[in-house]
Design an enzyme around this catalytic site. Structure first.
Site, mmCIF file in Angstrom:
data_model
loop_
_atom_site.group_PDB
_atom_site.id
_atom_site.type_symbol
_atom_site.label_atom_id
_atom_site.label_comp_id
_atom_site.label_asym_id
_atom_site.label_seq_id
_atom_site.Cartn_x
_atom_site.Cartn_y
_atom_site.Cartn_z
ATOM 1 N N HIS A 116 0.817 -1.215 0.000
ATOM 2 C CA HIS A 116 0.000 0.000 0.000
ATOM 3 C C HIS A 116 0.852 1.268 0.000
ATOM 4 O O HIS A 116 0.333 2.374 -0.203
ATOM 5 C CB HIS A 116 -0.924 -0.008 1.222
ATOM 6 C CG HIS A 116 -2.184 0.762 1.024
ATOM 7 N ND1 HIS A 116 -2.461 1.489 -0.121
ATOM 8 C CD2 HIS A 116 -3.275 0.935 1.826
ATOM 9 C CE1 HIS A 116 -3.637 2.062 -0.016
ATOM 10 N NE2 HIS A 116 -4.157 1.745 1.170
ATOM 11 N N ASP B 52 -2.230 2.190 -4.494
ATOM 12 C CA ASP B 52 -3.450 2.617 -3.807
ATOM 13 C C ASP B 52 -4.535 1.559 -3.961
ATOM 14 O O ASP B 52 -4.462 0.688 -4.833
ATOM 15 C CB ASP B 52 -3.939 3.951 -4.378
ATOM 16 C CG ASP B 52 -2.983 5.098 -4.064
ATOM 17 O OD1 ASP B 52 -2.305 5.023 -3.025
ATOM 18 O OD2 ASP B 52 -2.918 6.051 -4.863
#
Length: 405
Positions: free
Chosen positions: A376, A380
């Site tokens: 992450h 995204d």
């Protein structure tokens, strides 16, 4: 004439190995290129052949000993078989004068057999400015673990104590077996834990209807084998679908280097494979340039090498994305762990018939759960979900792969 047998180059970033097995013993006759021993590194097993024909006169590095690159393993006497020379009694200490003379004379052949600190330990000590580290290896040899312990003790934070093993009843202890972890298993454990500690790893899930892929495979599998000499499996479809999705979501095919993001304009696809010795990930280089047949041939070749323990270091390096198929073992759902420094890994699972609502009617379809674990820090949620949706779309309508849609 005696010829030295030394540790060969082990591959990029690999500086030491463990002597796993000796196939010969002192006094045995050996032929040119006949395997003398097997070395176990962090990633692969390396066989060491005899450079000459003759007699194995001496084994310098015993089984279980850690050796560095170019370390002396054994001596082979060229020519016909001859009785192995008697070893010098190791317990006979030299006289003080002789020992002093030997020290002043300077290192010659005996230096090759003197214990040396592990190369990885030397590098760590140099980087950290350490000079006095107590070694726990053979004959006081400083190992990498010794330096790491010294660094931990030097830091302000106390070293975390290892969790003590729960007490075991004497009757149960007699039925237990303690086996030392192989270097490969230790490396797998370390890399997977490092991956969890380093990456901000999340997993997103979806499911795919395998009807169209299975129908296409059934229609052309015989012609495919006849023309290309390899079976048409599901892995080529998934590889193609992932490549298609990586082009649209390039951050899944990237990696973090310090404060930079390195985007790869190529796809080196890692295919995770379970072997008797542990999990390995051979890499199919430039998979984005290959046809279905090329991918299937590469997977078959790498799979055979993995099962036989013949993968080289180069064949397991440089991957940009990984596919792991837990479905072959019956897994219905799982969350794969990232293969650092990669930013994404796709988990395939078991194909199972399930009732699905299609156009207002309940029908039975072969369904598979898909899982994408991603970093992450660079990917995204939108990009991760988009990637998995594109894989799903390509598999549910394989014609999209042909038309690049």
């Amino acid at each position: 004439m005696s010829t030295e047998v030394r540790v060969p180059t082990l591959g990029e970033s690999v500086t030491e190995a463990t002597v796993a097995t000796w196939f010969k013993k002192p006094g045995d006759t050996v032929a040119v290129d006949e395997m003398l021993c097997e070395l176990e590194t962090d990633k692969v097993t390396v066989e060491v052949p005899s450079p000459v024909a003759g007699t194995l006169s001496e084994i310098v590095a015993a089984e279980g000993e850690t050796v560095g690159v170019d370390a002396l393993l054994a001596q082979v006497t060229e020519g016909d078989a001859a009785p192995a020379p008697a070893k010098a009694a190791p317990k006979a200490a030299p006289a003080p004068d002789a020992a002093a003379a030997q020290t002043e004379a300077g290192p010659e052949e005996p230096k090759l057999r003197d214990p040396e600190d592990a190369p990885s330990a030397k590098k760590l000590m140099a980087d950290a400015g350490l000079s006095d580290v107590k070694g726990t290896g053979k004959d006081g040899r400083v190992m990498k673990e010794d330096v790491l312990k010294a660094l931990t003790a030097k830091s302000d934070a106390p070293a975390p104590a290892a969790a003590p093993r729960a007490p075991v009843a004497a009757s149960d202890e007699a039925r237990e077996e303690r086996v030392k972890m192989t270097r490969l298993r230790q490396t797998i454990a370390k890399r997977l834990k490092d991956s969890q500690n380093t990456a901000a790893m999340l997993t997103t899930y979806n499911e795919v209807d395998m009807t169209e892929v299975m129908a296409l495979r059934d229609a052309y599998k015989d012609l495919f084998v006849k023309k290309h000499g390899v079976k048409l499996g599901f892995m080529s479809f998934f590889t193609k679908a992932c490549i298609h999705a990586l082009h649209e979501v390039p951050e899944v095919n990237a990696e973090i280097d310090g404060t930079d993001v390195v985007y790869k304009n190529y796809v080196h696809m890692g295919i995770a494979a379970g072997t008797p010795t542990g999990l390995v990930v051979p890499v199919i280089r430039d998979a984005d340039q290959m046809s279905f047949a090329g991918i299937e041939k590469a997977i078959a070749e790498m799979g055979a090498k993995a099962r036989d323990g013949k993968l080289s270091m180069a064949e397991m390096q440089g991957g940009t994305f990984t596919i792991s198929n837990g479905g072959v073992y019956g897994s219905l759902m799982s969350s794969p762990i990232l293969n650092p420094p990669q930013s994404g890994i796709l988990g395939m699972h078991k194909i199972q018939d399930r009732p699905m609502a299609i156009n207002g009617q309940v029908v039975i379809r072969p369904m598979m759960y898909l899982a994408l674990s991603y970093d992450h820090r660079i990917v995204d949620g939108k990009g991760a979900v988009t990637f998995l949706v594109r894989v799903k779309e390509a598999l549910e309508d394989p014609r999209r792969l042909l038309m690049d849609l």
